[in-house]
Design a protein around this motif. Structure first.
Motif, PDB file in Angstrom:
ATOM      1  N   LEU A 144       0.830  -1.209   0.000  1.00 23.62           N
ATOM      2  CA  LEU A 144       0.000   0.000   0.000  1.00 23.62           C
ATOM      3  C   LEU A 144       0.859   1.251   0.000  1.00 23.62           C
ATOM      4  O   LEU A 144       0.582   2.208  -0.739  1.00 23.62           O
ATOM      5  CB  LEU A 144      -0.928  -0.013   1.215  1.00 23.62           C
ATOM      6  CG  LEU A 144      -1.874   1.195   1.328  1.00 23.62           C
ATOM      7  CD1 LEU A 144      -2.779   1.275   0.113  1.00 23.62           C
ATOM      8  CD2 LEU A 144      -2.699   1.116   2.611  1.00 23.62           C
ATOM      9  N   ASP A 145       1.901   1.272   0.801  1.00 22.94           N
ATOM     10  CA  ASP A 145       2.776   2.441   0.862  1.00 22.94           C
ATOM     11  C   ASP A 145       3.504   2.647  -0.461  1.00 22.94           C
ATOM     12  O   ASP A 145       3.633   3.778  -0.946  1.00 22.94           O
ATOM     13  CB  ASP A 145       3.777   2.261   2.000  1.00 22.94           C
ATOM     14  CG  ASP A 145       4.521   3.545   2.323  1.00 22.94           C
ATOM     15  OD1 ASP A 145       3.933   4.616   2.161  1.00 22.94           O
ATOM     16  OD2 ASP A 145       5.694   3.467   2.714  1.00 22.94           O
ATOM     17  N   VAL A 146       3.972   1.553  -1.079  1.00 23.95           N
ATOM     18  CA  VAL A 146       4.668   1.657  -2.360  1.00 23.95           C
ATOM     19  C   VAL A 146       3.723   2.174  -3.437  1.00 23.95           C
ATOM     20  O   VAL A 146       4.070   3.075  -4.220  1.00 23.95           O
ATOM     21  CB  VAL A 146       5.253   0.291  -2.763  1.00 23.95           C
ATOM     22  CG1 VAL A 146       5.770   0.325  -4.197  1.00 23.95           C
ATOM     23  CG2 VAL A 146       6.388  -0.101  -1.826  1.00 23.95           C
ATOM     24  N   TRP A 147       2.514   1.635  -3.487  1.00 27.10           N
ATOM     25  CA  TRP A 147       1.554   2.077  -4.512  1.00 27.10           C
ATOM     26  C   TRP A 147       1.149   3.530  -4.291  1.00 27.10           C
ATOM     27  O   TRP A 147       0.968   4.291  -5.254  1.00 27.10           O
ATOM     28  CB  TRP A 147       0.319   1.179  -4.491  1.00 27.10           C
ATOM     29  CG  TRP A 147       0.613  -0.254  -4.812  1.00 27.10           C
ATOM     30  CD1 TRP A 147       1.751  -0.742  -5.405  1.00 27.10           C
ATOM     31  CD2 TRP A 147      -0.202  -1.394  -4.526  1.00 27.10           C
ATOM     32  NE1 TRP A 147       1.690  -2.110  -5.507  1.00 27.10           N
ATOM     33  CE2 TRP A 147       0.512  -2.537  -4.983  1.00 27.10           C
ATOM     34  CE3 TRP A 147      -1.436  -1.569  -3.931  1.00 27.10           C
ATOM     35  CZ2 TRP A 147      -0.016  -3.829  -4.860  1.00 27.10           C
ATOM     36  CZ3 TRP A 147      -1.959  -2.844  -3.815  1.00 27.10           C
ATOM     37  CH2 TRP A 147      -1.261  -3.959  -4.276  1.00 27.10           C
ATOM     38  N   THR A 148       1.004   3.921  -3.019  1.00 25.97           N
ATOM     39  CA  THR A 148       0.659   5.319  -2.728  1.00 25.97           C
ATOM     40  C   THR A 148       1.770   6.257  -3.164  1.00 25.97           C
ATOM     41  O   THR A 148       1.515   7.313  -3.775  1.00 25.97           O
ATOM     42  CB  THR A 148       0.393   5.496  -1.220  1.00 25.97           C
ATOM     43  OG1 THR A 148      -0.651   4.607  -0.809  1.00 25.97           O
ATOM     44  CG2 THR A 148      -0.006   6.917  -0.909  1.00 25.97           C
ATOM     45  N   LYS A 149       3.010   5.878  -2.882  1.00 19.30           N
ATOM     46  CA  LYS A 149       4.138   6.715  -3.295  1.00 19.30           C
ATOM     47  C   LYS A 149       4.252   6.766  -4.817  1.00 19.30           C
ATOM     48  O   LYS A 149       4.623   7.800  -5.387  1.00 19.30           O
ATOM     49  CB  LYS A 149       5.440   6.172  -2.693  1.00 19.30           C
ATOM     50  CG  LYS A 149       5.507   6.263  -1.173  1.00 19.30           C
ATOM     51  CD  LYS A 149       5.505   7.699  -0.699  1.00 19.30           C
ATOM     52  CE  LYS A 149       5.877   7.795   0.787  1.00 19.30           C
ATOM     53  NZ  LYS A 149       4.890   7.134   1.635  1.00 19.30           N
ATOM     54  N   LEU A 150       3.948   5.669  -5.489  1.00 20.34           N
ATOM     55  CA  LEU A 150       3.984   5.665  -6.946  1.00 20.34           C
ATOM     56  C   LEU A 150       2.910   6.596  -7.511  1.00 20.34           C
ATOM     57  O   LEU A 150       3.157   7.331  -8.480  1.00 20.34           O
ATOM     58  CB  LEU A 150       3.790   4.242  -7.463  1.00 20.34           C
ATOM     59  CG  LEU A 150       3.901   4.045  -8.978  1.00 20.34           C
ATOM     60  CD1 LEU A 150       5.298   4.414  -9.464  1.00 20.34           C
ATOM     61  CD2 LEU A 150       3.577   2.601  -9.350  1.00 20.34           C
TER      62      LEU A 150
END
Length: 505
Positions: free
Chosen positions: A302-308
């Protein structure tokens, strides 16, 4: 049937004497080709010498490069075998081991014994009471009023314990590589070669015999590093053997070790999600599984997708605002639209100032001004692209066909109407095409400036790289970035082709 007429040497000379310009061009062309080829070879030789390319290639550690590449597509399990002075051992795994809370892999064989032995425990100490002082002034020597800091209450005591100890450990990497530890000796076998090392349970390791090519020791007695290539490596010290066994794939990509779905096959997970009894009474198994994937502690999806998504938004908003600001200013910079030298020069120099400072430098500036976050990244993209798009837009305006503008002006149209119908139809597709290209390009640039704190996935990527151990997470984020860049590149190309009236490739 055609016949071929060949000219003799005398006839060729006669033609050359009558028409020397016919042969002069081809000879000049050959000479130019030779000069360019010689210059290119000389430049390559000079570059090879100036940058010491041969020396760099000869001294490059290709083994380390291969290990890093393997780290991108594999994960490590790291058992630590502690060796005591009496040659007994204990085994621990790294915190958050990919094998779970109680790892017991089949490639680690342990021989254990239950023994009863006496263990000497340190004596307990008791803090001495501080004497009360009636005032801050005292005639006593410093320290005498306080006495000793602590006093022993009893001597070291001996306790009898029954423990299970490890007497022998065998770690198998693959068919040709294994490490065996027993009786104060560490025996490593790799590709038919065997190295035996004596450990003293303290701080000294001594190899018995010469070191093979896959073992290194900087100084006598210090640790010995065993490099087994893509399969892993190990550090042998006097009281510790650190194993790094590498396995292909990404461990626990969907569910981490704390998930109730951890260790289950895809079929078992699907069965639980579709028809199994509820694991959590307050939510369905499908909701629980999705929550466990999003909040996976090891991969942080979730954090990676949000940052992307932040990176994509940074690129879009920064490019959009830059296009909106550059659009009216470019009319003031174009000499054929605004025939005022002073205005042209002021606006053009403003564009030069904005684009002469690299986006990376603007990101550092705005990170200091606004703090880390997407706002700094959007501002950096906005400033840089305003200058670049403004320059490109003004040059496009200066290259328009004036006949269309003169035609609209000849019917008595107002200056604003002349620009609307005589200029915009010629440059609007070019403006939109350039803005789309910069949007696609800024998706990549936003990743780079994110590494300095400008928000987005770039900062998270840099944090993963700094650990120098989570390269599989780096590979995951790089693949996501590539996927997004490919998607937006295709969208940008399709939109530009449609605007320019061409078929998309």
């Amino acid at each position: 049937m055609t016949s071929t007429t060949r000219l003799s040497a005398l006839e060729m000379d006669a033609i050359a004497s009558r028409h020397p310009h016919l042969l002069q061009g081809s000879s000049n062309k050959r000479l130019r080709t030779i000069v360019i080829s010689v210059g290119l070879v000389a430049y390559l030789i000079f570059s090879w010498w100036f940058f010491s390319i041969g020396h760099v290639l000869g001294n490059a550690n290709w083994g380390i490069a291969g290990t890093y590449l393997a780290d991108w597509v594999s994960y490590e399990v790291r058992p630590e075998i502690k060796i005591a002075r009496d040659k007994t051992m204990t085994l621990d795994y790294q915190r958050n081991s990919p094998l779970g809370l109680n790892p017991n892999p089949d490639w680690v064989e342990l021989a254990k014994e239950t023994v009863t032995r006496k263990v000497e425990l340190p004596a307990a100490t008791q803090q001495a009471a501080k004497p009360k002082t009636p005032s801050s002034f005292s005639f006593m020597a410093p320290g005498s009023a306080l006495g000793a800091a602590s006093t022993p209450t009893e001597q070291n005591r001996v306790e009898t314990r029954t423990e299970e100890i490890i007497t022998r450990a065998v770690v198998t990497f693959d068919r040709s590589t294994k490490i065996e530890i027993a009786d104060g000796l560490v025996k490593a076998t790799h590709r038919g070669e065997t190295l035996t090392m004596a450990v003293d349970g303290q701080d000294t390791v001594t190899p018995q015999g010469s070191l093979p090519a896959w073992a290194t020791q900087k100084r006598p007695g210090e640790k010995i590093t065993l490099a087994f290539g893509a399969t892993g490596w190990a550090d042998v010290e006097g009281d510790d053997v650190s194993i790094r066994n590498r396995f292909f794939g990404w461990a626990n990509f969907l569910f981490d070790v704390n998930s109730p779905f951890f260790g289950k096959s895809y079929g078992d997970v699907l069965s639980l999600v579709m028809s199994g009894e509820r694991i959590d009474p307050v939510r369905s198994n499908l909701s629980l599984a999705w929550n466990n994937i999003l909040y996976n502690a090891e991969w942080q999806h979730l954090d990676v997708w949000t940052k992307l998504l932040q990176t994509v938004v940074m690129a879009f908003v920064g490019t959009l605002f830059a296009s909106l600001v550059a659009f009216p200013l470019c009319f003031l910079a174009a000499r054929n639209i605004t025939p005022n030298f002073l205005t042209n020069q002021i606006v053009k120099r403003f564009f030069d100032f904005l684009r002469s400072v690299d986006m990376f430098i603007w990101a550092l500036f705005f990170t200091r001004a606004f703090g880390p976050g997407p706002l700094a990244g959007m501002s950096a993209i906005f400033f840089t692209d305003t200058g670049t798009l403004g320059k490109l837009y003004s040059e496009a305006l200066e290259n328009i066909d004036d006949k269309q503008r003169e035609g609209v002006k000849s019917v008595g149209a107002t200056p604003l109407t002349v620009q609307r119908f005589g200029v915009l139809p010629q440059v609007l597709p070019v403006f939109a095409s350039q803005a789309l290209y910069f949007w696609e390009s800024n998706t990549r640039s936003a990743t780079i400036i994110g590494a300095v704190g400008a928000g987005g996935i770039g900062l998270k990527l840099w944090e993963a790289m700094r650990t120098n151990s989570d390269w599989e997470n780096v590979a995951y984020m790089v693949l996501l970035i590539l996927l997004v860049v490919f998607i937006f590149d295709s969208i940008s190309n399709a939109c530009r082709s449609r605007l320019m009236g061409q078929k998309a490739h």
